[in-house]
Scaffold this motif. Structure first.
Motif: not given
Length: 300
Positions: A136-137, A155-160, A179-181, A216-222
């Protein structure tokens, strides 16, 4: 002419893969290299920077900026914005939006949240490091590390985050709330953008939403650590996004470029603005929609 034997090629490929695996096995990404004080970047990050397009990027003011102020209250203003969106998508595929409804404080906290995650101790981050994309994360460096010609300094943090938002406890605590907000607010903005895009295509405002483009929403934190040899690598190499739509939040340092008329253009960051990228899937959908409408007209 230089002749390279197949044995030499295989040995070179083996050495590269071994270096990639050694880097990946650390579970600390590019930030780990920086924390270890390297003075020269590993060969796996060195890019052939030759390109078939001009690298001059001195036309940043030409990248369209769309102001969403008043579009729900003023019909003439909405019509003007729809026309601006149509023009930006037709000519650029990119635009920036201002007065989009997401407070600047939320954008700043999202940038800070991503930085907090990536600047944690390596041992804390390592539990998130994975190439198992069923998780999931996850956090890693370069989703295509073993396939790309050269790795990017990133580097990347990712999550659907949608349509099924993860349990808050599954998210890193240092950036969980923001992230949620942020994701919830981006979903609201996306609904408005898909309405404007539908109208720009001459369709009902709900058309793209009704065919589930906004589900859908795919989150990427580069995260791009300081590089000791920035002229040899990229933070993100040239690419197109496969999604329907990308909402990009960049910090005020900048560095983003877009390709237009075979030339790279800087996208100078505007305080509080978001960059909108028309993804490959939406461009294909738009062509199909136009074809369908043309057929209907011809039948009539």
């Amino acid at each position: 002419m230089v002749i390279t034997s197949s044995d030499e090629v295989q040995e070179s490929n083996h050495d590269k893969r071994s270096e990639l695996k050694a880097f990946d096995d650390t579970g600390t990404g590019v930030k780990g290299l920086v924390d270890n004080g390297i003075a020269k970047i590993p060969k796996i990050f060195i890019h052939d920077r030759r390109s078939g397009v001009s690298s001059d990027a001195d036309h940043s003011s030409d990248v369209p900026v769309i102001d969403l102020e008043g579009i729900d209250k003023n019909r003439s203003q909405r019509a003007k914005v729809v026309e601006g969106v149509r023009d930006a998508c037709t000519k650029w595929g990119f635009f920036q939006v201002v007065n989009h409804g997401i407070p600047e404080s939320v954008l700043e906290e999202m940038i800070s949240g991503v930085a907090r995650f990536h600047e944690q101790d390596s041992e804390v981050k390592r539990e998130w490091y994975s190439r198992d994309y069923t998780r999931k994360v996850l956090y890693n460096s370069n989703f295509d590390l073993f396939q790309a010609p050269a790795a990017n300094w990133r580097d990347t943090l990712s999550c659907v985050m949608a349509p099924r938002q993860p349990n808050p406890q599954d998210l890193p605590h240092v950036c969980r709330d923001i992230m949620i907000d942020y994701s919830n607010k981006v979903m609201v903005l996306a609904q408005r953008l898909f309405e404007l895009l539908s109208e720009a295509l001459g369709l009902d405002p709900n058309y793209l939403k009704d065919i589930q483009c906004a589900e859908g929403l795919f989150f990427l934190g580069h995260y791009y650590p300081e590089c000791p040899e920035p002229d040899l690598t990229f933070g993100t190499s040239s690419h197109s996004d496969s999604s329907f739509l990308t909402v990009l939040l960049q910090d005020q340092i900048g560095g983003l470029q877009v390709l237009h008329d075979n030339q790279w253009f800087d996208v100078n960051p505007i305080p509080g603005a978001l960059v909108i990228n028309l993804g490959d899937m939406l461009q294909v959908s738009s062509v199909q929609i136009h074809t369908s409408l043309a057929c209907q007209v011809m039948i009539k």
